[in-house]
Design an enzyme around this catalytic site. Structure first.
Site, PDB file in Angstrom:
ATOM      1  N   PHE A   1      26.202  76.529  60.895  1.00  0.00           N
ATOM      2  CA  PHE A   1      25.605  77.820  60.547  1.00  0.00           C
ATOM      3  C   PHE A   1      25.449  78.743  61.746  1.00  0.00           C
ATOM      4  CE2 PHE A   1      23.429  75.621  56.791  1.00  0.00           C
ATOM      5  CZ  PHE A   1      24.442  75.988  55.933  1.00  0.00           C
TER       6      PHE A   1
ATOM      7  N   HIS B   1      23.352  86.193  51.202  1.00  0.00           N
ATOM      8  CA  HIS B   1      24.723  86.419  51.661  1.00  0.00           C
ATOM      9  C   HIS B   1      25.340  87.660  51.025  1.00  0.00           C
ATOM     10  CE1 HIS B   1      24.056  82.275  53.025  1.00  0.00           C
ATOM     11  NE2 HIS B   1      24.928  82.572  53.971  1.00  0.00           N
TER      12      HIS B   1
ATOM     13  N   HIS C   1      33.706  75.787  54.567  1.00  0.00           N
ATOM     14  CA  HIS C   1      33.167  75.781  55.927  1.00  0.00           C
ATOM     15  C   HIS C   1      33.756  74.625  56.734  1.00  0.00           C
ATOM     16  CE1 HIS C   1      29.983  78.805  56.387  1.00  0.00           C
ATOM     17  NE2 HIS C   1      29.806  78.692  55.081  1.00  0.00           N
TER      18      HIS C   1
ATOM     19  N   HIS D   1      31.573  75.998  48.434  1.00  0.00           N
ATOM     20  CA  HIS D   1      31.092  76.746  49.600  1.00  0.00           C
ATOM     21  C   HIS D   1      31.141  75.911  50.875  1.00  0.00           C
ATOM     22  CE1 HIS D   1      27.491  77.416  52.246  1.00  0.00           C
ATOM     23  NE2 HIS D   1      28.229  78.483  52.499  1.00  0.00           N
TER      24      HIS D   1
ATOM     25  N   HIS E   1      32.774  84.087  52.198  1.00  0.00           N
ATOM     26  CA  HIS E   1      31.562  84.418  51.445  1.00  0.00           C
ATOM     27  C   HIS E   1      31.780  85.524  50.417  1.00  0.00           C
ATOM     28  CE1 HIS E   1      28.119  81.880  52.182  1.00  0.00           C
ATOM     29  NE2 HIS E   1      28.779  81.524  53.276  1.00  0.00           N
TER      30      HIS E   1
ATOM     31  N   HIS F   1      23.410  85.593  61.083  1.00  0.00           N
ATOM     32  CA  HIS F   1      23.494  84.332  60.355  1.00  0.00           C
ATOM     33  C   HIS F   1      22.754  83.233  61.106  1.00  0.00           C
ATOM     34  CE1 HIS F   1      25.595  80.964  58.220  1.00  0.00           C
ATOM     35  NE2 HIS F   1      25.356  81.780  57.215  1.00  0.00           N
TER      36      HIS F   1
ATOM     37  N   HIS G   1      19.666  79.068  53.500  1.00  0.00           N
ATOM     38  CA  HIS G   1      20.529  78.137  52.763  1.00  0.00           C
ATOM     39  C   HIS G   1      19.671  77.117  52.034  1.00  0.00           C
ATOM     40  CE1 HIS G   1      22.852  79.720  56.154  1.00  0.00           C
ATOM     41  NE2 HIS G   1      23.805  79.819  55.242  1.00  0.00           N
TER      42      HIS G   1
HETATM   43 CU1  C2O Z   1      25.306  81.149  55.357  1.00  0.00          CU
HETATM   44 CU2  C2O Z   1      28.329  79.771  54.108  1.00  0.00          CU
HETATM   45  O1  C2O Z   1      26.811  80.008  55.126  1.00  0.00           O
END
Ligand code: C2O
Length: 583
Positions: free
Chosen positions: A352, A212, A335, A331, A365, A182, A203
């Site tokens: 990230f 993802h 995070h 999303h 995810h 990632h 992203h």
């Molecule tokens: Cu690749 Cu939710 O981040």
């Protein structure tokens, strides 16, 4: 837990009923979630896109990414409305990186060294992915519902994956190696093939969902291999359902390998997630806000495929052309909810480079992936698949469960069932969450006090709540979208602001109302110049019906900074006729 949850079911519905007049006509298909009480929502996802056929096509220039400008480093038009991909602008797909030219993870910002090397072990031996024969569908379970037997397997698989880090730190299947995938695809370690000065960034563009999906696919396969169970599946964190709106408890047991100390301690269960960053303090208000923001990002604010999937991103383009509604909505919220604000970069989940070090990341995810799969089944008028070859042929590299390096293409992951998995069916109460129609129309002259004309106000740094008068292209309930252009951000910060239309009461902690138009957000990430630029498009068609714009030719847009408003500047605001749905 069971009784707490069923009381939510009734309480949320009641709570809303007391605050909103039910709409006059109910053509309701209530979900299970709402069945015990009178539904207050019309189930209605079709849209009035009949505007006398008067939608002019934007000029090719407005949808075009000028590659020459980008290459000579002027930034080109990339902030300028990649709303409609112009077939003539086709470049080439983003190609899988060359691992041997991977560079060490660079500073997030100058003088601020991140001591991370997230490059994968190189390998010259690459095979192209072949879809596996699917004998039996593997069913990913909801994390809050897993059985003891399942949990034991999951924990054992993670334990073994973590043990690989010690046994052989170069094994690409190890826990840190997996986390670093990632980091490398996102913190500037991989260059675009043929463009040494441009990073690969998975992203903030249409690569978000497919990358993802592939990442989890291999992660899951590796876990299965480590416990010798090829049927193993990851659980999904069901944050779109009231029963899943806290960190799943299986991740919060300090004796479990799923546990991680790098999380926000205030947000451990039973703390309720706030998907819309509404700032609501009551749990019930958070639940209704969560369902409202889900409805908005999946249905109400989405005008086109790109609006949901993210902006086009091709070989030679600068990274991060712009997120889709889901990426920047729920999303990002998860995070930020999990990441530890006491850490400099909100590690692990809040950044990230470190997000993959939290076991919860993969279940988060898995639900993002599930949202993509659900979106594709919605009966809205937006086409569900991108057909652009630069999207379909974009490729990535992953190590599989046998340490074989595999090249995958976006086109092979569009149907998750062909990859051999699906999701345990659970309720999706947000599907029914169209807000109640406003009882009385707000008169423009009454709500425009304190609102400023757009002319001269932009570029606008969002230091405080700002109300702007924006002219419509046609009177009344036209099929229109609101465009916020050239949104410039400091990419090292978490940024979030919300958009309301003709809002009278300024109760900004309530998202469950007709005036809520959508949101912008950004997770801190690395870019070369610390600056991000993007546009967002929010569909207004349904909102106009629900607030009853009547024959108004102007609306009042309220911009509400939620996080780091000082670090975001909006270049301009305008209303245009709805662009074509595809693209
Ligand atoms: Cu690749 Cu939710 O981040």
């Amino acid at each position: 837990m069971a009784s707490l949850q069923s009381s939510y079911t009734a309480a949320v519905t009641n709570y809303r009923r007391h605050r909103h007049r039910p709409p006059p006509s109910l053509s309701s298909k209530p979900s299970h979630f709402l069945t015990q009480t009178t539904p207050t929502h019309r189930f209605h996802v079709s849209c009035n896109n009949n505007n006398g056929g008067a939608n002019p096509k934007p000029s090719p220039e407005s949808g075009r990414v000028d590659r020459r400008n980008m290459l000579i480093g002027l930034g080109g038009l990339y902030g300028a409305a990649n709303l409609i991909p112009d077939p003539k602008a086709l470049a080439d797909p983003i190609q899988a990186p060359e691992f041997k030219s991977c560079s060490e993870a660079r500073d997030v910002q100058s003088g601020d060294v991140l001591d991370v090397n997230c490059c994968p072990p190189p390998s010259e031996n690459i095979v192209d992915f072949k879809l596996p024969p699917v004998h039996r569908m593997r069913v990913r379970p909801a994390a809050h519902k897993v059985t003891k037997e399942y949990l034991a397997k999951f924990e054992e698989a993670i334990r073994r994956m973590k043990a690989l880090d010690k046994d052989d730190p170069t094994d690409p299947r190890g826990f840190m190696q997996q986390a670093n995938i990632h980091c490398a695809y996102c913190n500037g370690a991989h260059d675009q093939v043929g463009f040494k000065d441009l990073d690969i960034q998975v992203h903030n563009s249409w690569l978000f969902f497919p990358f993802h999906r592939w990442y989890l696919y291999f992660y899951e396969k590796i876990l299965g291999k480590l416990i010798d169970d090829p049927t193993f599946v990851l659980p999904f964190w069901n944050w779109d359902n009231p029963k899943g709106m806290q960190m799943p408890r299986i991740f919060d047991n300090p004796r479990s390998p799923l546990f991680n100390t790098n999380r926000n301690q205030d947000n451990r269960p039973p703390a309720m997630i706030d998907l819309g960053f509404s700032g609501a303090t009551e749990d019930l208000q958070k639940v209704v806000n969560n369902l409202s923001s889900m409805y908005s990002e999946m249905i109400r604010s989405v005008n086109s495929t790109i609006d949901f999937m993210g902006q086009p991103y091709r070989a030679g383009n600068s990274p991060s052309p712009g997120m889709g509604s889901s990426e920047r909505g729920s999303h990002i919220a998860a995070h930020v909810f999990v990441g530890n604000p006491k850490n400099r970069y909100m590690e692990d989940m809040g950044n990230f480079y470190s997000a993959g070090r939290d076991t919860l990341f993969y279940s988060h995810h898995a639900n993002v992936d599930r949202m993509w799969s659900i979106w594709k089944t919605l009966k809205t008028d937006v086409p569900k698949d991108l057909t652009d070859p630069d999207y379909l042929n974009a490729s990535f590299l992953f190590y599989d469960e046998n340490k074989q390096l595999v090249r995958v293409k976006v086109r092979d992951c569009l149907d998750h069932r062909r990859l051999g998995y699906e999701f345990e069916p659970v309720d999706t109460p947000w599907l029914n969450y169209r807000p109640a129609k406003k009882a009385a129309r707000a008169k423009i002259k009454d709500i425009s006090s304190g609102a400023q004309k757009a002319d001269g106000l932009f570029p606008l740094t969002l230091k405080k709540v700002t109300r702007v008068l924006v002219p419509k292209t046609a009177k009344g309930k036209a099929d229109e979208v609101l465009v916020l252009e050239n949104i410039e951000t400091d990419t090292t910060k978490f940024i979030k602001f919300d958009v309301f239309v003709n809002d009278e009461d300024d109760k900004t902690e309530e998202l469950d109302k007709a005036e809520y138009a959508g949101t912008f957000a950004q997770v801190p990430h690395k870019t070369k110049d610390k600056k991000g630029k993007s546009n967002i498009t929010l569909r207004l068609t349904e909102l106009y019906e629900d607030i009853d714009v009547d024959d108004d030719d102007t609306i009042v847009v309220t911009l509400i900074p939620r996080s780091n408003g000082d670090d975001v500047t909006i270049g301009g605001i305008k209303i245009i006729p709805s662009p074509p749905r595809s693209g």
